[in-house]
Design a protein around this motif. Sequence first.
Motif, PDB file in Angstrom:
ATOM      1  N   ASP A  86       0.871  -1.174   0.000  1.00 37.94           N
ATOM      2  CA  ASP A  86       0.000   0.000   0.000  1.00 37.94           C
ATOM      3  C   ASP A  86       0.904   1.218   0.000  1.00 37.94           C
ATOM      4  OD1 ASP A  86      -2.065   1.913   0.451  1.00 37.94           O
ATOM      5  OD2 ASP A  86      -1.673   1.805   2.607  1.00 37.94           O
ATOM      6  N   TRP A  87       0.791   2.047  -1.040  1.00 36.81           N
ATOM      7  CA  TRP A  87       1.657   3.214  -1.205  1.00 36.81           C
ATOM      8  C   TRP A  87       1.354   4.286  -0.165  1.00 36.81           C
ATOM      9  CZ3 TRP A  87       0.561   8.364  -2.322  1.00 36.81           C
ATOM     10  CH2 TRP A  87       1.662   9.161  -2.656  1.00 36.81           C
ATOM     11  N   ASP A  88       2.406   4.852   0.443  1.00 34.53           N
ATOM     12  CA  ASP A  88       2.288   5.992   1.353  1.00 34.53           C
ATOM     13  C   ASP A  88       3.194   7.102   0.860  1.00 34.53           C
ATOM     14  OD1 ASP A  88       0.441   4.939   3.195  1.00 34.53           O
ATOM     15  OD2 ASP A  88       2.017   3.787   4.191  1.00 34.53           O
ATOM     16  N   ARG A  89       2.724   8.339   0.982  1.00 36.15           N
ATOM     17  CA  ARG A  89       3.455   9.491   0.457  1.00 36.15           C
ATOM     18  C   ARG A  89       4.846   9.627   1.066  1.00 36.15           C
ATOM     19  NH1 ARG A  89       2.130  13.834  -2.487  1.00 36.15           N
ATOM     20  NH2 ARG A  89      -0.061  13.224  -2.486  1.00 36.15           N
ATOM     21  N   ASP A  90       5.006   9.261   2.350  1.00 36.15           N
ATOM     22  CA  ASP A  90       6.292   9.440   3.025  1.00 36.15           C
ATOM     23  C   ASP A  90       7.281   8.323   2.719  1.00 36.15           C
ATOM     24  OD1 ASP A  90       5.244   7.336   4.424  1.00 36.15           O
ATOM     25  OD2 ASP A  90       5.220   8.331   6.378  1.00 36.15           O
ATOM     26  N   GLY A  91       6.884   7.381   1.877  1.00 35.25           N
ATOM     27  CA  GLY A  91       7.798   6.313   1.484  1.00 35.25           C
ATOM     28  C   GLY A  91       7.750   5.082   2.368  1.00 35.25           C
ATOM     29  N   SER A  92       7.015   5.136   3.479  1.00 35.91           N
ATOM     30  CA  SER A  92       6.917   3.980   4.381  1.00 35.91           C
ATOM     31  C   SER A  92       5.753   3.097   3.944  1.00 35.91           C
ATOM     32  CB  SER A  92       6.711   4.444   5.826  1.00 35.91           C
ATOM     33  OG  SER A  92       5.532   5.240   5.939  1.00 35.91           O
ATOM     34  N   HIS A  93       5.882   2.490   2.789  1.00 31.69           N
ATOM     35  CA  HIS A  93       4.801   1.718   2.194  1.00 31.69           C
ATOM     36  C   HIS A  93       4.453   0.510   3.067  1.00 31.69           C
ATOM     37  CE1 HIS A  93       5.791   4.349  -1.034  1.00 31.69           C
ATOM     38  NE2 HIS A  93       6.884   3.702  -1.388  1.00 31.69           N
ATOM     39  N   ASP A  94       3.157   0.240   3.220  1.00 32.41           N
ATOM     40  CA  ASP A  94       2.682  -0.865   4.064  1.00 32.41           C
ATOM     41  C   ASP A  94       2.650  -2.163   3.267  1.00 32.41           C
ATOM     42  OD1 ASP A  94       2.144   0.882   6.252  1.00 32.41           O
ATOM     43  OD2 ASP A  94       0.303   1.525   5.261  1.00 32.41           O
ATOM     44  N   PHE A  95       3.224  -3.193   3.857  1.00 29.25           N
ATOM     45  CA  PHE A  95       3.261  -4.511   3.219  1.00 29.25           C
ATOM     46  C   PHE A  95       1.880  -5.155   3.301  1.00 29.25           C
ATOM     47  CE2 PHE A  95       3.976  -9.150   3.549  1.00 29.25           C
ATOM     48  CZ  PHE A  95       4.594  -9.364   2.324  1.00 29.25           C
ATOM     49  N   ILE A  96       1.350  -5.625   2.162  1.00 28.58           N
ATOM     50  CA  ILE A  96       0.047  -6.288   2.123  1.00 28.58           C
ATOM     51  C   ILE A  96       0.216  -7.798   2.035  1.00 28.58           C
ATOM     52  CG2 ILE A  96      -2.075  -6.583   0.796  1.00 28.58           C
ATOM     53  CD1 ILE A  96      -1.935  -3.671  -0.008  1.00 28.58           C
ATOM     54  N   GLY A  97       1.081  -8.253   1.152  1.00 22.53           N
ATOM     55  CA  GLY A  97       1.284  -9.689   1.011  1.00 22.53           C
ATOM     56  C   GLY A  97       2.254 -10.005  -0.108  1.00 22.53           C
ATOM     57  N   GLU A  98       2.549 -11.288  -0.300  1.00 18.26           N
ATOM     58  CA  GLU A  98       3.488 -11.703  -1.343  1.00 18.26           C
ATOM     59  C   GLU A  98       3.138 -13.098  -1.830  1.00 18.26           C
ATOM     60  OE1 GLU A  98       7.255 -13.864   0.731  1.00 18.26           O
ATOM     61  OE2 GLU A  98       7.281 -11.660   0.797  1.00 18.26           O
ATOM     62  N   PHE A  99       3.682 -13.441  -2.990  1.00 14.83           N
ATOM     63  CA  PHE A  99       3.582 -14.799  -3.507  1.00 14.83           C
ATOM     64  C   PHE A  99       4.786 -15.050  -4.399  1.00 14.83           C
ATOM     65  CE2 PHE A  99       1.306 -12.165  -6.564  1.00 14.83           C
ATOM     66  CZ  PHE A  99       1.796 -12.595  -7.789  1.00 14.83           C
ATOM     67  N   THR A 100       5.043 -16.304  -4.696  1.00 14.49           N
ATOM     68  CA  THR A 100       6.135 -16.667  -5.597  1.00 14.49           C
ATOM     69  C   THR A 100       5.561 -17.413  -6.788  1.00 14.49           C
ATOM     70  OG1 THR A 100       6.570 -18.744  -4.433  1.00 14.49           O
ATOM     71  CG2 THR A 100       7.840 -16.808  -3.746  1.00 14.49           C
ATOM     72  N   THR A 101       6.267 -17.309  -7.907  1.00 15.95           N
ATOM     73  CA  THR A 101       5.862 -17.990  -9.126  1.00 15.95           C
ATOM     74  C   THR A 101       7.115 -18.232  -9.959  1.00 15.95           C
ATOM     75  OG1 THR A 101       4.386 -17.877 -11.055  1.00 15.95           O
ATOM     76  CG2 THR A 101       5.345 -15.795 -10.286  1.00 15.95           C
ATOM     77  N   SER A 102       6.959 -18.527 -11.213  1.00 16.47           N
ATOM     78  CA  SER A 102       8.088 -18.709 -12.122  1.00 16.47           C
ATOM     79  C   SER A 102       7.642 -18.300 -13.517  1.00 16.47           C
ATOM     80  CB  SER A 102       8.561 -20.165 -12.134  1.00 16.47           C
ATOM     81  OG  SER A 102       7.566 -21.008 -12.696  1.00 16.47           O
ATOM     82  N   TYR A 103       8.605 -18.120 -14.401  1.00 18.23           N
ATOM     83  CA  TYR A 103       8.271 -17.777 -15.778  1.00 18.23           C
ATOM     84  C   TYR A 103       7.414 -18.871 -16.413  1.00 18.23           C
ATOM     85  CZ  TYR A 103       8.815 -16.816 -20.761  1.00 18.23           C
ATOM     86  OH  TYR A 103       8.569 -16.589 -22.087  1.00 18.23           O
ATOM     87  N   ARG A 104       7.766 -20.132 -16.127  1.00 14.46           N
ATOM     88  CA  ARG A 104       7.021 -21.248 -16.718  1.00 14.46           C
ATOM     89  C   ARG A 104       5.566 -21.232 -16.253  1.00 14.46           C
ATOM     90  NH1 ARG A 104       9.169 -25.391 -19.218  1.00 14.46           N
ATOM     91  NH2 ARG A 104      11.203 -25.141 -18.202  1.00 14.46           N
ATOM     92  N   GLU A 105       5.366 -20.935 -14.964  1.00 12.87           N
ATOM     93  CA  GLU A 105       4.001 -20.890 -14.438  1.00 12.87           C
ATOM     94  C   GLU A 105       3.230 -19.715 -15.029  1.00 12.87           C
ATOM     95  OE1 GLU A 105       1.631 -20.919 -10.112  1.00 12.87           O
ATOM     96  OE2 GLU A 105       3.820 -20.792 -10.203  1.00 12.87           O
ATOM     97  N   LEU A 106       3.887 -18.569 -15.139  1.00  6.26           N
ATOM     98  CA  LEU A 106       3.232 -17.407 -15.725  1.00  6.26           C
ATOM     99  C   LEU A 106       2.844 -17.667 -17.180  1.00  6.26           C
ATOM    100  CD1 LEU A 106       5.513 -14.533 -14.337  1.00  6.26           C
ATOM    101  CD2 LEU A 106       3.151 -14.991 -13.671  1.00  6.26           C
ATOM    102  N   ALA A 107       3.706 -18.359 -17.885  1.00  9.78           N
ATOM    103  CA  ALA A 107       3.488 -18.591 -19.312  1.00  9.78           C
ATOM    104  C   ALA A 107       2.286 -19.503 -19.583  1.00  9.78           C
ATOM    105  CB  ALA A 107       4.744 -19.189 -19.949  1.00  9.78           C
TER     106      ALA A 107
END
Length: 528
Positions: free
Chosen positions: A216-237
């Motif tokens: 989540d973007w914040d003007r002061d640069g201290s952006h709030d972490f929402i979440g993450e995931f991992t993938t690969s080029y093969r999976e994206l393709a």
Amino acid sequence: MEGDVMDKLEDMASVYEFDPITGNIPATKVEITVSCRNLLDKDTFSKSDPLCVLYTQGVETKQWREFGRTEVIDNTLNPDFVRKYILNYFFEEKQNLRFDLYDVDSKSPDLSKHDFLGQVFCTLGEIVGSPASRLEKPLGATMQFCANKLDKKDFFGKSDPFMVFYRSNEDGTFTICHKTEVVKNTLNPVWQSFTIPVRALCNGDFDRTIKVEVYDWDRDGSHDFIGEFTTSYRELARGQSQFNVYEVTLLSFSVESECTFLDYIKGGTLSYQVVIHLAFTPSLGNPSQSTSLHYMNPYQMNAYAMALKAVGEIIQDYDSDKMFPALGFGAKLPPDGRVSHEFPLNGNMENPYCNGIEGILEAYHQSLKTVQLYGPTNFAPVVNHVARYAAAVQDGSQYFVLLIITDGVISDMAQTKEAIVNGAKLPMSIIIVGVGQAEFDAMVELDGDDIRISSRGKLAERDIVQFVPFRDYMDRTGNHVLSMARLAKDVLAEIPDQFISYMKSRGIKPNPSPPPYTPPGHTHHTQI
């Protein structure tokens, strides 16, 4: 004898081909073949047996390091070497090269045992500017994502989400390779589609881990972490996919052969026009005092001169005549004391061009003795000045780069934002280098990396501004050469992508490359 020597040289060349320092950095590959004519004849009863050795120069140490060797060709003064050098090419770096020629007299790999025939110095940028390089085209992956039911991170509104993509490295670390735009005030964002070279995304390894973080973007640069995931080029393709509990969804994915920055250079489509603008405002201090950013220290360059030299020495390789218009703004001019925001550093209103970077530095030092620092610090006239020229040549044959060096003070923010929004439709980029210790909030806003710049409700068509504060690149040990190299690397890094974004938006394709120089009976790619 020749077979033994060549086997040894092949073994040595394979060692030098791998560079652990740049091994994880995605880059365009440039293949170089060397041909020589009329070498010195060092042998008494026959002609020389030439060998070419390539050296690259380190940025920090300035030490020459052997990169590789060609094969030995017996009994000739006009060798056309078959073995090629393959180098990573970085537009934003000055990559110094040295080619040494030897007449091989024995099986020894020790070069001191052989006769030295001569050497050539150049930069990789100069070679790229020649009409005979062969290039490796990277594939580009185009994709688009959306998300559903993201966490609400803002107290008075919804989140302002953006995505950050990371490529995994061999040592387990991650390197950022793409950041999406910010979608304001929504928990169900649909991000714009984007294209990224496959090499940058996975370095050619289709199963390599790609990590994606959502903030989540914040003007002061201290952006709030929402979440993450991992993938690969093969999976994206594989196409549309859903990732993690936040329901980040891949909407589309396609791969196509992309036109690269070098394709336009090789086809002669691109000619750079570099315009230099320097601030001459009172906030910079009296040039005769050591506290001034314009102070002319007889023993070392000031920050203005270092920034000029760092950026100029790289970009001048792409300008055929090395003549640059250099202008100042925010000063009173002799003899009547009128304030100007577009005065030539060399004092010649009819011809503001300076010969090379040294010519600009000389004109800059001379102007400090004749003009009076005054103000205000207006950027809009400078941007509009270059935009007028860019508007006259929109066929892709010329691209304009405006370099502004300033202390960060700006007096016409609204007018400058409007000028940048208008300029985003034209073949131009703007580099702003901030010098001194002032706050650069206004310059960061103009950069538009987090929030695309807008004026009167109109969004800039593309990002054309790159801002960097010079103080972030100053080496703590006082090594100014290293400071300048770091500055140039970051300040020029976005120019190729900005250029390509303009060409793609106008549907302008590179011209076909001219046929390479070919010695009789051979096929080669670049002659030195």
